[in-house]
Design an enzyme around this catalytic site. Structure first.
Site, PDB file in Angstrom:
ATOM      1  N   ARG A   1      57.196 -11.736  37.808  1.00 25.26           N
ATOM      2  CA  ARG A   1      58.189 -11.701  38.714  1.00 25.26           C
ATOM      3  C   ARG A   1      58.570 -13.547  37.600  1.00 25.26           C
ATOM      4  O   ARG A   1      57.704 -14.054  37.235  1.00 25.26           O
ATOM      5  CB  ARG A   1      57.237 -13.273  39.761  1.00 25.26           C
TER       6      ARG A   1
ATOM      7  N   ASP B   1      59.796 -17.722  37.665  1.00 25.54           N
ATOM      8  CA  ASP B   1      59.112 -18.805  39.178  1.00 25.54           C
ATOM      9  C   ASP B   1      60.737 -19.360  38.939  1.00 25.54           C
ATOM     10  O   ASP B   1      61.414 -19.110  39.092  1.00 25.54           O
ATOM     11  CB  ASP B   1      58.675 -19.830  38.364  1.00 25.54           C
TER      12      ASP B   1
ATOM     13  N   TYR C   1      60.744 -14.151  26.187  1.00 25.93           N
ATOM     14  CA  TYR C   1      60.902 -15.035  26.359  1.00 25.93           C
ATOM     15  C   TYR C   1      61.993 -15.989  25.314  1.00 25.93           C
ATOM     16  O   TYR C   1      61.212 -16.363  24.299  1.00 25.93           O
ATOM     17  CB  TYR C   1      60.400 -15.845  27.004  1.00 25.93           C
TER      18      TYR C   1
ATOM     19  N   ARG D   1      55.795 -21.062  29.643  1.00 21.92           N
ATOM     20  CA  ARG D   1      56.283 -23.111  29.870  1.00 21.92           C
ATOM     21  C   ARG D   1      54.975 -23.951  28.749  1.00 21.92           C
ATOM     22  O   ARG D   1      54.869 -24.433  28.591  1.00 21.92           O
ATOM     23  CB  ARG D   1      56.222 -23.113  31.526  1.00 21.92           C
TER      24      ARG D   1
END
Length: 264
Positions: free
Chosen positions: A62, A64, A122, A213
């Protein structure tokens, strides 16, 4: 003995694997939400209208609200006989312009995008400097300072290997285990048309909630000189969220690739 008709009715049909790119700016993330548009809901609506059947699409994870993807992987079961690449073209003609299916292929019906993944990569994009780039407002984190990329790259090396990454997990989302294996971590300058960006790229066997993050926020602290490059090892060892940096904004994050065993 089960009748052939009954067995066929229970059969999942084919499984089609999609590689999807999207700009997450206008979406409430990947997973279907009652509060607003999502990538999953847009894909399901498009598939349903093309296949004329109700399907459920599963993703590799998932993302965000506001997070982007170049290589999100998803799959769905269908009884449609339409070739996978024709499905891709039909989907791209139906989907909103900020969602694109880059690739589609048939895979075994047992394929599960999240369970079968062996690693994910990522990218977090930073835009350093004194003047913001108006074209990157929703696609990179503007950091109003020159960053020490060398120190950031040195610090990133401490992330590689198997560690307890509890310090990099957002509070309120505990996992059974916070141990993950980081396969690669790099910080590099991307200079295109004088619009300098810094790419933080990490690849791991799995990630905790907001882990990338928080890593980005910690590396920015190091790039700004608020922390030393060799402090990263101590931050990891602390297993304490308060010892890591801020959670970087969602709009700088991209899911680049999801890797699977060769037979997928």
């Amino acid at each position: 003995m089960e009748s052939t008709e009954h067995a066929a009715a229970k059969s999942p049909g084919r499984c089609i694997k999609l590689t999807v790119a999207y700009d997450g700016t206008n979406y409430q993330g990947w997973q279907r939400q009652p509060t607003g548009p999502t990538i999953q809901a847009a894909l399901e609506a498009a598939i349903n209208s093309i296949a004329q059947e109700e399907v459920h699409i599963s993703g590799s994870g998932r993302t965000d609200a506001g997070v982007h993807a170049w290589g999100q992987v998803a799959s769905f079961h269908t009884k449609s006989k339409m070739p996978a690449d024709v499905f891709r073209k039909a989907l791209n003609a139906t989907l909103p312009h900020d969602i694109v299916v880059r690739h589609a292929c048939d895979v075994p019906t047992s394929f599960r995008p999240i369970n079968d993944a062996i690693s994910k990569r990522y990218r977090y994009v930073l835009q350093p400097g004194r003047i913001n780039d108006p074209f990157s407002l929703k696609h990179a984190w503007f950091v109003k300072r020159v960053l020490d990329v060398e120190a950031m790259q040195q610090a990133a090396q401490a992330l590689i290997g198997e560690h307890d990454f509890a310090a990099f997990q957002a509070t309120g989302s505990p996992r059974q285990s916070t141990v993950r294996t980081m396969l690669d971590a790099t910080v590099k300058v991307h200079d295109a048309d004088e619009r300098k960006k810094i790419f933080i790229e990490v690849e791991a066997t799995g990630f905790l909630y907001n882990m990338v993050r928080i890593i980005a926020g910690t590396l920015v602290d190091i790039g700004q000189g608020r922390r030393t490059a060799d402090s990263m090892a101590a931050t990891i060892a602390s297993c304490d969220r308060l010892q890591a940096g801020m959670t970087a904004p969602a709009h700088g994050l991209y899911l680049l690739e999801v890797h699977y065993p060769s037979h997928h």
